[in-house]
Design a protein around this motif. Structure first.
Motif, mmCIF file in Angstrom:
data_model
loop_
_atom_site.group_PDB
_atom_site.id
_atom_site.type_symbol
_atom_site.label_atom_id
_atom_site.label_comp_id
_atom_site.label_asym_id
_atom_site.label_seq_id
_atom_site.Cartn_x
_atom_site.Cartn_y
_atom_site.Cartn_z
ATOM 1 N N ILE A 77 0.820 -1.206 0.000
ATOM 2 C CA ILE A 77 0.000 0.000 0.000
ATOM 3 C C ILE A 77 0.860 1.264 0.000
ATOM 4 O O ILE A 77 0.469 2.299 -0.569
ATOM 5 N N THR A 78 2.036 1.195 0.599
ATOM 6 C CA THR A 78 2.903 2.381 0.596
ATOM 7 C C THR A 78 3.392 2.676 -0.817
ATOM 8 O O THR A 78 3.581 3.847 -1.173
ATOM 9 N N ASP A 79 3.600 1.643 -1.629
ATOM 10 C CA ASP A 79 4.026 1.862 -3.010
ATOM 11 C C ASP A 79 2.911 2.517 -3.831
ATOM 12 O O ASP A 79 3.172 3.406 -4.646
ATOM 13 N N PHE A 80 1.663 2.066 -3.624
ATOM 14 C CA PHE A 80 0.551 2.686 -4.342
ATOM 15 C C PHE A 80 0.362 4.135 -3.892
ATOM 16 O O PHE A 80 0.039 5.010 -4.720
ATOM 17 N N ALA A 81 0.542 4.404 -2.610
ATOM 18 C CA ALA A 81 0.427 5.779 -2.114
ATOM 19 C C ALA A 81 1.536 6.653 -2.691
ATOM 20 O O ALA A 81 1.298 7.790 -3.118
ATOM 21 N N ARG A 82 2.743 6.120 -2.721
ATOM 22 C CA ARG A 82 3.870 6.874 -3.283
ATOM 23 C C ARG A 82 3.644 7.144 -4.771
ATOM 24 O O ARG A 82 3.952 8.233 -5.274
ATOM 25 N N ALA A 83 3.081 6.148 -5.472
ATOM 26 C CA ALA A 83 2.793 6.333 -6.897
ATOM 27 C C ALA A 83 1.800 7.469 -7.122
ATOM 28 O O ALA A 83 1.872 8.188 -8.122
ATOM 29 N N LEU A 84 0.875 7.652 -6.182
ATOM 30 C CA LEU A 84 -0.097 8.740 -6.287
ATOM 31 C C LEU A 84 0.598 10.097 -6.160
ATOM 32 O O LEU A 84 0.302 11.032 -6.927
ATOM 33 N N HIS A 85 1.527 10.195 -5.238
ATOM 34 C CA HIS A 85 2.290 11.443 -5.106
ATOM 35 C C HIS A 85 3.123 11.693 -6.362
ATOM 36 O O HIS A 85 3.246 12.838 -6.816
ATOM 37 N N GLN A 86 3.717 10.632 -6.927
ATOM 38 C CA GLN A 86 4.494 10.796 -8.158
ATOM 39 C C GLN A 86 3.621 11.311 -9.293
ATOM 40 O O GLN A 86 4.057 12.145 -10.093
ATOM 41 N N PHE A 87 2.395 10.808 -9.373
ATOM 42 C CA PHE A 87 1.468 11.276 -10.401
ATOM 43 C C PHE A 87 1.171 12.758 -10.208
ATOM 44 O O PHE A 87 1.221 13.545 -11.168
ATOM 45 N N LEU A 88 0.842 13.161 -8.984
ATOM 46 C CA LEU A 88 0.548 14.574 -8.724
ATOM 47 C C LEU A 88 1.757 15.453 -9.037
ATOM 48 O O LEU A 88 1.607 16.550 -9.611
ATOM 49 N N ASP A 89 2.953 14.989 -8.684
ATOM 50 C CA ASP A 89 4.168 15.756 -8.972
ATOM 51 C C ASP A 89 4.344 15.938 -10.478
ATOM 52 O O ASP A 89 4.620 17.045 -10.954
ATOM 53 N N ALA A 90 4.198 14.837 -11.236
ATOM 54 C CA ALA A 90 4.373 14.910 -12.688
ATOM 55 C C ALA A 90 3.275 15.749 -13.332
ATOM 56 O O ALA A 90 3.501 16.433 -14.336
ATOM 57 N N LEU A 91 2.085 15.714 -12.746
ATOM 58 C CA LEU A 91 0.949 16.471 -13.267
ATOM 59 C C LEU A 91 1.127 17.971 -13.042
ATOM 60 O O LEU A 91 0.612 18.789 -13.808
ATOM 61 N N GLY A 92 1.876 18.316 -11.988
ATOM 62 C CA GLY A 92 2.078 19.718 -11.650
ATOM 63 C C GLY A 92 1.160 20.217 -10.558
ATOM 64 O O GLY A 92 0.960 21.421 -10.406
ATOM 65 N N VAL A 93 0.587 19.299 -9.758
ATOM 66 C CA VAL A 93 -0.339 19.649 -8.677
ATOM 67 C C VAL A 93 0.365 19.479 -7.335
ATOM 68 O O VAL A 93 0.758 18.376 -6.968
ATOM 69 N N LYS A 94 0.506 20.562 -6.594
ATOM 70 C CA LYS A 94 1.187 20.508 -5.307
ATOM 71 C C LYS A 94 0.238 20.282 -4.137
ATOM 72 O O LYS A 94 0.625 19.711 -3.116
ATOM 73 N N HIS A 95 -1.018 20.742 -4.276
ATOM 74 C CA HIS A 95 -1.962 20.701 -3.152
ATOM 75 C C HIS A 95 -3.360 20.583 -3.735
ATOM 76 O O HIS A 95 -3.688 21.254 -4.717
ATOM 77 N N CYS A 96 -4.198 19.692 -3.197
ATOM 78 C CA CYS A 96 -5.521 19.484 -3.795
ATOM 79 C C CYS A 96 -6.468 18.837 -2.788
ATOM 80 O O CYS A 96 -6.058 18.372 -1.731
#
Length: 447
Positions: A77-96
């Motif tokens: 589950i930590t890998d899936f959570a980390r992948a979500l942060h990576q997606f937001l980072d690549a997308l350009g979203v810092k806070h949502c």
């Protein structure tokens, strides 16, 4: 309008680059929507249209689901959570803002654990607090291996597995005590989830197991985190888990909703209590995506400005384009929306991409009335077996329905592997009636 996009996540020291597919709708602050297993972001289309009045809704396919690449190895589950942060980072979203249902909520909770203040507010639909005995039971039986077999027997299992998961929870525990209040036999709903399982394949186990084996987590009562609402409606088996939760921080609260509509209304009201930042410019890939033509989204892959627009056969889907080519899923096929006038729509796509010419496939041999039988979903999944049988036979005879010596074609072993048949079956099921429509358009175009 819901638009669709692909976004590549850069390679890291311990993982290769991977691609994420996401949907976008609405305006205002960003609201991240994380789907449950084994679904995809498609399950949120209705919600996105409603909540898009208040938010820019962004719904990615989680790794291994929908059209997103899986994570490597056996992620937790930590890998899936980390992948979500990576997606937001690549997308350009810092806070949502964020919302997740069931396993989607579990992923978001652990993403919050990793970055406690990244979300303006987080709403979770049904948050489990499994016992050790439940986790052991789920780990052994809930997400079993799902591999295609030569004659399609796995499709009988997947249809009934999806059909009965609304009858009993867990789906494999068939007793009066485990019956669910939300039981149904809605063939459209079952078909939609079956198709998502066919997209995920055996990778569906990774997301399921990560969520089912995730140790129950809530922060200490004195922790500082983003505001969180945990809501569950009557009939959701996870509503009873609200009583299992330990004391929560001041910024966390729980909610018992009467039904799914009330649950969604309560979650929306909670999210709107908290201000969010304006939506930034969002990143997307430039070598694969979706083009909007006549109000529909068509999937393409290749290089914009290439010389040729290459189209596939009826009942198939796009292949990898060659140099100076763009490949497109014909309307109603693959990942493309349907259209009334296929040839006019495809000409509009050609103009949009600036290609010089359209490369048409040959008209398939045979009687069109026999080539494209009805694949409308049936009560016990008979249509899946029919699609598989056709996809196997078409590698042995031309036309596929002519099982006789003079129609035999050379056997290509690569074409009759279960994996190859599975891809053709999925393409044929996706196309449905659009396959005959495309066949007739090809006949007209080549007269």
């Amino acid at each position: 309008m819901i638009t669709r996009h692909f976004l590549s996540i850069p390679a890291s020291a311990d993982a290769p680059a991977r691609r994420v597919h996401y949907r976008k709708c609405g305006q205002g602050p960003v609201l991240l929507l994380v789907h449950q297993s084994p679904r995809s972001s498609k399950e949120y289309e209705t919600l996105m249209r409603a909540w898009g009045q208040h938010f820019t809704c962004i719904a990615p396919d989680s790794p291994g689901f929908g059209q997103s690449c899986p994570l490597i190895g056996e992620p937790d589950i930590t890998d899936f959570a980390r992948a979500l942060h990576q997606f937001l980072d690549a997308l350009g979203v810092k806070h949502c803002h964020a919302y997740g249902f069931h396993s989607g909520g579990i992923i978001l909770a652990h993403a919050l654990k990793q970055q406690p203040l990244r979300f303006a507010a987080l709403a979770i639909g049904g948050y489990p607090s499994w016992t050790a005995e439940e986790m052991a039971m789920f780990g052994a039986r809930y997400a079993v291996p799902f591999q295609p077999t030569s004659y399609g027997e796995h499709l009988t299992w997947v249809w009934n597995r999806v059909l009965e998961q609304s009858w009993f929870f867990p789906w494999f525990d068939v007793r009066d005590e485990t019956r669910m209040r939300v039981a149904h036999a809605d063939l459209a709903r079952v078909q939609a989830i079956v198709m998502e399982l066919l997209d995920a394949g055996d990778a569906y186990r990774l997301g399921y197991n990560a969520a089912l084996q995730a140790a129950p987590w809530t922060p200490p009562v004195d922790a500082t985190t983003s505001p969180v609402l945990i809501s569950a409606y009557a009939g959701d088996p996870l509503q009873a888990h609200l009583d299992r939760l330990p004391p929560l921080p001041a910024m966390w609260r729980t909610n018992r909703a009467a039904d799914p509509a009330d649950h969604e209304a309560d979650c929306l009201a909670f999210l709107l209590e908290h201000r969010g930042e304006d939506c930034p410019a969002l990143a997307q890939d430039t070598d694969e995506g979706f083009v909007c033509v006549n109000g529909g989204m068509l999937h393409w892959k290749g290089t914009s400005g290439a010389a040729e627009l290459v189209l596939h056969a009826p009942g198939a889907e796009l292949a990898e384009p060659g140099p100076e080519q763009i490949a497109v899923d014909v309307p109603g096929h693959g990942l493309s929306d349907p259209a009334d006038n296929l040839l006019a729509t495809l000409e509009s796509v050609r103009i949009a991409f600036g290609t010089n010419r359209i490369v048409l496939p040959p008209v398939p041999q045979g009687d069109a009335d026999k080539l494209y039988p009805d694949l409308t979903p049936q009560r016990f999944g008979e249509h899946l077996a029919r699609a598989w049988g056709i996809s196997r036979a078409e590698a042995l005879f031309r036309p596929w329905y002519a099982a006789q010596a003079d129609a035999a074609i050379p056997v290509n072993q690569a074409a009759i592997t279960p994996q190859a048949i599975a891809l053709r079956t999925r393409a044929r099921l996706r196309a449905g009636k659009a396959a005959r429509q495309w066949h007739d358009a090809l006949v007209k175009a080549q007269q």
